[in-house]
Design a protein around this motif. Sequence first.
Motif, mmCIF file in Angstrom:
data_model
loop_
_atom_site.group_PDB
_atom_site.id
_atom_site.type_symbol
_atom_site.label_atom_id
_atom_site.label_comp_id
_atom_site.label_asym_id
_atom_site.label_seq_id
_atom_site.Cartn_x
_atom_site.Cartn_y
_atom_site.Cartn_z
ATOM 1 N N ASP A 113 -7.876 -20.803 23.068
ATOM 2 C CA ASP A 113 -6.823 -21.175 23.928
ATOM 3 C C ASP A 113 -7.104 -22.456 24.499
ATOM 4 O O ASP A 113 -5.955 -22.957 25.169
ATOM 5 C CB ASP A 113 -6.588 -20.201 24.972
ATOM 6 C CG ASP A 113 -6.256 -18.662 24.497
ATOM 7 O OD1 ASP A 113 -5.632 -18.727 23.389
ATOM 8 O OD2 ASP A 113 -6.275 -17.725 25.420
ATOM 9 N N ASN A 114 -8.092 -22.989 24.655
ATOM 10 C CA ASN A 114 -8.512 -24.570 24.947
ATOM 11 C C ASN A 114 -9.013 -25.239 23.978
ATOM 12 O O ASN A 114 -9.997 -25.908 24.063
ATOM 13 C CB ASN A 114 -9.420 -24.387 26.312
ATOM 14 C CG ASN A 114 -8.519 -23.660 27.460
ATOM 15 O OD1 ASN A 114 -7.712 -24.244 28.117
ATOM 16 N ND2 ASN A 114 -8.699 -22.422 27.952
ATOM 17 N N PHE A 140 -10.955 -17.554 25.095
ATOM 18 C CA PHE A 140 -10.791 -18.692 26.009
ATOM 19 C C PHE A 140 -10.778 -20.165 25.474
ATOM 20 O O PHE A 140 -10.004 -20.834 25.495
ATOM 21 C CB PHE A 140 -11.802 -18.638 27.210
ATOM 22 C CG PHE A 140 -11.876 -19.869 28.324
ATOM 23 C CD1 PHE A 140 -10.718 -19.743 29.325
ATOM 24 C CD2 PHE A 140 -12.709 -20.760 28.150
ATOM 25 C CE1 PHE A 140 -10.601 -20.689 30.042
ATOM 26 C CE2 PHE A 140 -12.563 -21.724 29.077
ATOM 27 C CZ PHE A 140 -11.779 -21.607 30.072
ATOM 28 N N ARG A 171 -8.528 -13.616 39.813
ATOM 29 C CA ARG A 171 -9.093 -14.892 39.043
ATOM 30 C C ARG A 171 -10.420 -14.355 38.739
ATOM 31 O O ARG A 171 -11.414 -13.882 39.309
ATOM 32 C CB ARG A 171 -9.227 -16.198 40.132
ATOM 33 C CG ARG A 171 -7.895 -16.631 40.460
ATOM 34 C CD ARG A 171 -6.927 -17.127 39.220
ATOM 35 N NE ARG A 171 -5.654 -17.679 39.468
ATOM 36 C CZ ARG A 171 -4.605 -16.915 39.641
ATOM 37 N NH1 ARG A 171 -4.607 -15.774 39.429
ATOM 38 N NH2 ARG A 171 -3.448 -17.518 39.819
ATOM 39 N N THR A 226 -7.134 -16.672 30.160
ATOM 40 C CA THR A 226 -5.990 -17.247 29.979
ATOM 41 C C THR A 226 -4.690 -16.299 29.459
ATOM 42 O O THR A 226 -3.819 -16.838 29.110
ATOM 43 C CB THR A 226 -6.255 -18.333 28.779
ATOM 44 O OG1 THR A 226 -7.198 -17.561 27.878
ATOM 45 C CG2 THR A 226 -7.139 -19.444 29.292
ATOM 46 N N ARG A 227 -5.205 -15.208 29.492
ATOM 47 C CA ARG A 227 -4.531 -14.217 28.862
ATOM 48 C C ARG A 227 -4.360 -12.900 30.188
ATOM 49 O O ARG A 227 -5.215 -11.997 29.924
ATOM 50 C CB ARG A 227 -4.561 -13.554 27.581
ATOM 51 C CG ARG A 227 -4.872 -14.537 26.474
ATOM 52 C CD ARG A 227 -5.095 -14.109 25.230
ATOM 53 N NE ARG A 227 -5.405 -15.240 24.160
ATOM 54 C CZ ARG A 227 -5.733 -15.009 22.728
ATOM 55 N NH1 ARG A 227 -5.589 -13.650 22.456
ATOM 56 N NH2 ARG A 227 -5.824 -16.165 22.115
#
Length: 277
Positions: free
Chosen positions: A136-137, A133, A41, A67-68
């Motif tokens: 993706d959000n 990121f 993480r 996210t990937r």
Amino acid sequence: MTASNPYLPEIATVVETVQETPTIKTFRVRLNNPGRMAAFRYEPGQVGQLSVFGVGESTFVINSPPTRMDYLQFSVMMAGEVTAKLHTLKAGDQVGVRAPLGNAFPYESMKGKDIVFVGGGIGMAPLRTLLLFMLDNREDYGKITLLYGARSPEDMAFRYELPEWTTRKDMETVLTIDREAPGWEHKVGLIPNVLLEMAPKSKNAVAVTCGPPIMIKFTLQALKKLGFEDDQIVTTLEKRMKCGVGICGRCNIGTKYVCMDGPVFTYAQLKELPNEL
């Protein structure tokens, strides 16, 4: 990942390399331990130490977004012994990874705001992490604007992503090079000058910038002219990091350590530090 022994690298395999520019090479790696890879993480903006066994290690931003997670991506500019050796590696070779290290971009406090990315050359690497990121959000953020520049088209990293970035309907992308080049269809001009021409609004906005020091200097001046306050400007520093855990003192600026207190700082935080950059 580094909690038990901050000096012990995790062994990883290079799964793919990309020659971005004549001097920049991207490495996509996976930790050899599947459980460790699955549990890994990190946050956008954090860095890691890549080690070449028998040669040494250097610090690079993790420029793939959390996210990937198919791999961890590091982009390396050839600038010394370790980076030169890294550039010789190919798929299947082994490296050491100590990560994540440092702090992250304040992406939570950026929610609901317009984001202005200003990147130069290899400085696009950390911005790429946060940009992807946010894409993706996408619903969490306002207008996204990207200004990316380099000396020439050949000096632009991540060229394979530029067609998507320049055609997406949910972001504005402006590309620029320092001087005219055959076949170039985008802007020509220095990044700070093009930024002033674009004139992004500062209201409810955050500017995130990274690139060569001289570019950063004049980009900060341009952002101030556009009305961005010191705490609306975020950058990430490259100051020689060795241990990555605040012990060796190689990256200190006054009482701050780039590897621990950074590498991400607001301009307001930087102005409180001694002029040692």
